[in-house]
Design a protein around this motif. Sequence first.
Motif, short mmCIF file in Angstrom:
data_model
loop_
_atom_site.label_atom_id
_atom_site.label_comp_id
_atom_site.label_asym_id
_atom_site.label_seq_id
_atom_site.Cartn_x
_atom_site.Cartn_y
_atom_site.Cartn_z
N ASP A 45 -5.03 -32.28 14.10
CA ASP A 45 -6.04 -33.01 14.85
C ASP A 45 -7.16 -33.41 13.89
OD1 ASP A 45 -7.13 -34.24 17.11
OD2 ASP A 45 -8.15 -32.41 17.76
N ARG A 46 -8.35 -32.87 14.04
CA ARG A 46 -9.46 -33.22 13.15
C ARG A 46 -9.68 -32.21 12.04
NH1 ARG A 46 -13.94 -35.01 17.58
NH2 ARG A 46 -12.71 -36.68 18.48
N ASP A 47 -8.94 -31.11 12.06
CA ASP A 47 -9.13 -30.05 11.07
C ASP A 47 -8.24 -30.25 9.85
OD1 ASP A 47 -10.84 -28.83 12.87
OD2 ASP A 47 -9.41 -27.29 13.48
N THR A 48 -8.81 -29.98 8.68
CA THR A 48 -8.01 -29.82 7.48
C THR A 48 -7.75 -28.32 7.37
OG1 THR A 48 -9.04 -31.73 6.42
CG2 THR A 48 -7.92 -30.16 4.98
N CYS A 84 -11.53 -29.70 -1.43
CA CYS A 84 -12.38 -30.73 -0.82
C CYS A 84 -13.17 -31.49 -1.89
CB CYS A 84 -13.33 -30.11 0.20
SG CYS A 84 -12.51 -29.50 1.69
N PRO A 90 -13.64 -39.78 2.06
CA PRO A 90 -14.49 -38.99 2.95
C PRO A 90 -14.08 -37.52 2.97
CG PRO A 90 -13.04 -40.43 4.22
CD PRO A 90 -12.84 -40.77 2.78
N ARG A 91 -15.07 -36.68 3.17
CA ARG A 91 -14.82 -35.23 3.26
C ARG A 91 -14.21 -34.90 4.61
NH1 ARG A 91 -17.87 -31.95 -0.75
NH2 ARG A 91 -18.23 -33.55 -2.29
N PRO A 92 -13.43 -33.81 4.67
CA PRO A 92 -12.88 -33.39 5.96
C PRO A 92 -14.00 -33.07 6.95
CG PRO A 92 -11.84 -32.19 4.16
CD PRO A 92 -12.99 -32.96 3.57
N ARG A 93 -13.77 -33.39 8.22
CA ARG A 93 -14.76 -33.08 9.26
C ARG A 93 -14.90 -31.57 9.43
NH1 ARG A 93 -15.22 -36.65 14.26
NH2 ARG A 93 -15.30 -38.71 13.33
N ALA A 94 -13.79 -30.89 9.50
CA ALA A 94 -13.79 -29.44 9.70
C ALA A 94 -12.63 -28.86 8.92
CB ALA A 94 -13.66 -29.11 11.18
N ARG A 120 -13.03 -20.21 9.82
CA ARG A 120 -13.35 -21.58 10.22
C ARG A 120 -14.72 -21.92 9.71
NH1 ARG A 120 -11.96 -25.50 13.93
NH2 ARG A 120 -10.22 -24.50 14.91
#
Length: 120
Positions: A45-48, A84, A90-94, A120
């Motif tokens: 999803d939005r997590d790396t 990272c 762009p950097r990962p969101r989370a 996390r």
Amino acid sequence: MKAKDALGRQGEDVAASYLADQGFTVVDRNWRCEHGEVDLIAIDDRDTVFVEVKTRTSTAFGHPFEAITDAKLARLRRLASAWCEAQSGPRPRAIRIDIVSVLIRDGGLPLVEHLRGVFR
């Protein structure tokens, strides 16, 4: 290749397939830097997600999750930060750290267990 290395590679292959089946996209394998190596890096999803894979043939010496120490988690956090920093764009969101245990027994299907969000 040593038997231990071959078992580890097999476990990583099983874990990568399992994660893909769960909807993850594996974006890197065996990424290395001066701090060490990350087994798998995936997008969920939005997590790396930085994934440590522990593979065993039995639990005679303990469950694979028991091999994850505080020092190992600290190293994984440093590795996640280094990955990272090394990425362009762009950097990962989370980010999060997951652990996947793979038990490979003779003649049987691998048993996979997945701990999400150990850090996390």
